[in-house]
Write a protein that holds these residues in place. Structure first.
Motif, PDB file in Angstrom:
ATOM      1  N   GLU A 213       0.827  -1.205   0.000  1.00 13.28           N
ATOM      2  CA  GLU A 213       0.000   0.000   0.000  1.00 13.28           C
ATOM      3  C   GLU A 213       0.863   1.257   0.000  1.00 13.28           C
ATOM      4  N   ALA A 214       1.889   1.274   0.857  1.00 13.78           N
ATOM      5  CA  ALA A 214       2.761   2.446   0.936  1.00 13.78           C
ATOM      6  C   ALA A 214       3.582   2.621  -0.337  1.00 13.78           C
ATOM      7  N   ALA A 215       4.071   1.498  -0.886  1.00 10.15           N
ATOM      8  CA  ALA A 215       4.908   1.577  -2.084  1.00 10.15           C
ATOM      9  C   ALA A 215       4.110   2.078  -3.286  1.00 10.15           C
ATOM     10  N   VAL A 216       2.889   1.547  -3.473  1.00 11.73           N
ATOM     11  CA  VAL A 216       2.071   1.973  -4.615  1.00 11.73           C
ATOM     12  C   VAL A 216       1.621   3.422  -4.430  1.00 11.73           C
ATOM     13  N   SER A 217       1.322   3.805  -3.188  1.00 11.37           N
ATOM     14  CA  SER A 217       0.966   5.203  -2.928  1.00 11.37           C
ATOM     15  C   SER A 217       2.110   6.137  -3.309  1.00 11.37           C
ATOM     16  N   LEU A 218       3.322   5.744  -2.952  1.00  9.45           N
ATOM     17  CA  LEU A 218       4.486   6.582  -3.224  1.00  9.45           C
ATOM     18  C   LEU A 218       4.734   6.707  -4.723  1.00  9.45           C
ATOM     19  N   VAL A 219       4.827   5.571  -5.409  1.00 14.49           N
ATOM     20  CA  VAL A 219       5.143   5.592  -6.842  1.00 14.49           C
ATOM     21  C   VAL A 219       3.995   6.193  -7.647  1.00 14.49           C
ATOM     22  N   GLY A 220       2.780   5.669  -7.416  1.00 10.44           N
ATOM     23  CA  GLY A 220       1.637   6.172  -8.169  1.00 10.44           C
ATOM     24  C   GLY A 220       1.350   7.629  -7.890  1.00 10.44           C
ATOM     25  N   GLY A 221       1.471   8.037  -6.623  1.00 10.62           N
ATOM     26  CA  GLY A 221       1.224   9.424  -6.263  1.00 10.62           C
ATOM     27  C   GLY A 221       2.208  10.379  -6.905  1.00 10.62           C
ATOM     28  N   LEU A 222       3.487   9.992  -6.948  1.00 10.43           N
ATOM     29  CA  LEU A 222       4.500  10.855  -7.559  1.00 10.43           C
ATOM     30  C   LEU A 222       4.277  10.995  -9.063  1.00 10.43           C
ATOM     31  N   VAL A 223       3.943   9.871  -9.727  1.00 13.22           N
ATOM     32  CA  VAL A 223       3.695   9.937 -11.179  1.00 13.22           C
ATOM     33  C   VAL A 223       2.461  10.797 -11.464  1.00 13.22           C
ATOM     34  N   PHE A 224       1.411  10.614 -10.666  1.00 15.82           N
ATOM     35  CA  PHE A 224       0.199  11.408 -10.863  1.00 15.82           C
ATOM     36  C   PHE A 224       0.472  12.887 -10.612  1.00 15.82           C
ATOM     37  N   ALA A 225       1.192  13.198  -9.542  1.00 16.07           N
ATOM     38  CA  ALA A 225       1.488  14.592  -9.214  1.00 16.07           C
ATOM     39  C   ALA A 225       2.328  15.262 -10.288  1.00 16.07           C
ATOM     40  N   ALA A 226       3.119  14.461 -11.017  1.00 21.91           N
ATOM     41  CA  ALA A 226       3.981  15.033 -12.055  1.00 21.91           C
ATOM     42  C   ALA A 226       3.192  15.501 -13.274  1.00 21.91           C
ATOM     43  N   GLN A 227       1.928  15.091 -13.392  1.00 22.16           N
ATOM     44  CA  GLN A 227       1.106  15.490 -14.541  1.00 22.16           C
ATOM     45  C   GLN A 227       0.510  16.873 -14.286  1.00 22.16           C
ATOM     46  N   ARG A 228       1.351  17.879 -14.244  1.00 19.44           N
ATOM     47  CA  ARG A 228       0.919  19.234 -13.898  1.00 19.44           C
ATOM     48  C   ARG A 228       0.127  19.907 -15.019  1.00 19.44           C
TER      49      ARG A 228
END
Length: 464
Positions: A213-228
């Protein structure tokens, strides 16, 4: 009788059409195309930039459905108590529901990326702390203390995706399609996430679910946040000349989305829907165990979830002639009636097939209500409060689930397995009373409507 001026205009139009027949044909074709074009999923997915946030958003939202079940399985393994595990999990869920709107409000003000980047790292750290507390046999109070920040820092990806849709599609018929698409995606997430978490916790290690859960949150969240490029403009940028205006309160400060009366009414409606989810989960478990067939619990809840998903797909594919206010006031009584039928059927006897069929009916009634609530709130709150507004609704679902499961569990323990089904009926019944009493708040307070003229082009139309 027509005036001479009107006759002259008609004559000029006929002459123009005779002089340029191909232009006249194109105009008729355009009107015919506009009249027959349906706001379907294909058109939605062809929205410019949609896939850039849909794919990372789908990955990043999976942990939302993994968190609570992973906590239950880990804490039960280390303490041997399902009751304690459920209490710790509920603590994380309540913290998530209470804090989520605040993170949404920050995202509206500073931008989604500015909030997500630190949030995903903080969430990974708090999950690591919760795992350490559980594995190292720390005092029980430490589990509850660690569960609060673990839930409070959970990234709210689903509301952020909805806010991106709203920013791109506001005022178009595709908003209902987008809301339906997101509901189907959320439902699919809550089917896949718990299964994945359970498989990891039982097949790898009791803490593996939370680690994933923590790993997917970290990776997925960072990729999503990068879509500015696709994120809505922040209220701060709006104040500097951008498109998104901040929401101001009476004192001149930034107001909450709940300052809009209609938003509060919709939160009450979604709380009732959450009680359906929570109440059905616990009640079906108790019912199947009481008839000696616990193995069919997954099948029966799957029938309920399948009904919800099918209805959500259908709602998004239909081009509605009625407004969302009318649709909600028609759909919610149907949900209450379906909940009543399920509750009555559970008292008649151990008829699993009948209860499963009525559970499917209840699922079919849930999706139109949920989708319409998310469609409506986009029209009620200012653009600068969309993310916060969506997180209030998703938080209300979580609170409703917690309340529904608690009430259903108490009823099942003290009044029999079938009594738990009265929890969804009570929740939706009370919510319907709120909807009917304050239905006037569901209409936008301004005196204009937004008419869609293709994607990305909106014209304000005055209303007499």
């Amino acid at each position: 009788m027509e005036s001479p001026a009107t006759n002259t205009d008609h004559a000029r139009t006929r002459e123009a059409n005779q002089a340029h027949p191909e232009r006249h044909h194109e105009q008729r074709s355009d009107r015919s195309k506009g009249a027959t074009e349906r706001p379907g999923y294909g058109q939605l997915l062809r929205t410019e930039g949609a896939w850039s946030f849909l794919l990372p958003g789908f990955l990043a939202r999976q942990p939302y459905a993994m968190l609570t079940i992973s906590i239950v399985l880990l804490v039960e393994h280390t303490t041997g108590s399902f009751g304690l595990a459920g209490a710790v999990s509920a603590t994380a869920g309540i913290a998530m529901a209470v804090i989520a709107p605040q993170s949404g409000r920050l995202a509206d003000r500073f931008g989604q990326g500015a909030v997500l980047f630190p949030q995903v790292f903080l969430h990974a750290l708090t999950i690591a702390a919760l795992i350490a507390v559980a594995v190292l046999d720390a005092p029980l109070w430490a589990l509850f203390v660690a569960a609060v920040p673990a839930g409070a820092t959970a990234p709210q990806i689903s509301p952020m995706v909805r806010a991106r849709w709203a920013a791109r599609l506001q005022g178009t018929p595709l908003m209902t399609t987008a809301a339906a698409f997101e509901s189907v995606t959320d439902e699919f997430t809550f089917v896949v996430g718990p299964v994945l978490a359970t498989a990891l916790c039982t097949g790898v290690h009791p803490a593996a679910g939370l680690v994933a859960e923590a790993a997917v949150s970290l990776v997925g969240g960072l990729v999503f946040a990068a879509q500015r490029r696709t994120q809505p403009a922040s209220a701060r940028a709006g104040g500097a000349g951008g498109k998104e205006a901040p929401v101001h309160g009476a004192d001149g400060g930034t107001a909450s989305a709940l300052a809009v009366p209609g938003a509060r009414v919709l939160v009450a409606a979604v709380l009732g829907i959450g009680m359906v989810f929570g109440g059905m989960q616990v009640s079906l478990t108790a019912f199947t165990e009481s008839i000696g067939r616990p193995g069919i619990n997954g099948v029966m809840y799957g029938a309920f979830a399948a009904g919800n998903m099918l209805a959500a797909v259908a709602v998004g594919a239909i081009r509605w002639k009625r407004g969302p206010q009318t649709r909600l006031l028609a759909a919610y009584p149907a949900l209450v009636l379906a909940a009543a039928l399920v509750a009555v059927a559970a008292q008649l006897g151990p008829w699993a097939v009948l209860l499963g069929a009525l559970g499917t009916l209840a699922g079919l009634c849930v999706a139109p209500c949920m989708i319409t609530c998310f469609t409506l709130i986009e029209t009620l709150v200012p653009a600068g409060a969309r993310t916060e507004a969506f997180t209030w609704l998703t938080g209300a679902v979580a609170l409703g689930q917690a309340a529904g499961s608690t009430v259903a569990g108490q009823l099942a323990d003290h009044s029999g397995a079938g009594a738990g089904f009265f929890a969804p009926l009570a929740g939706t019944g009370l919510a319907l009373l709120v909807l009917l009493a304050f239905r006037g708040a569901l209409h936008p307070p301004h005196g204009s409507l937004v008419a869609a003229r293709g994607l990305g082009h909106r014209t304000t139309v005055p209303v007499d």
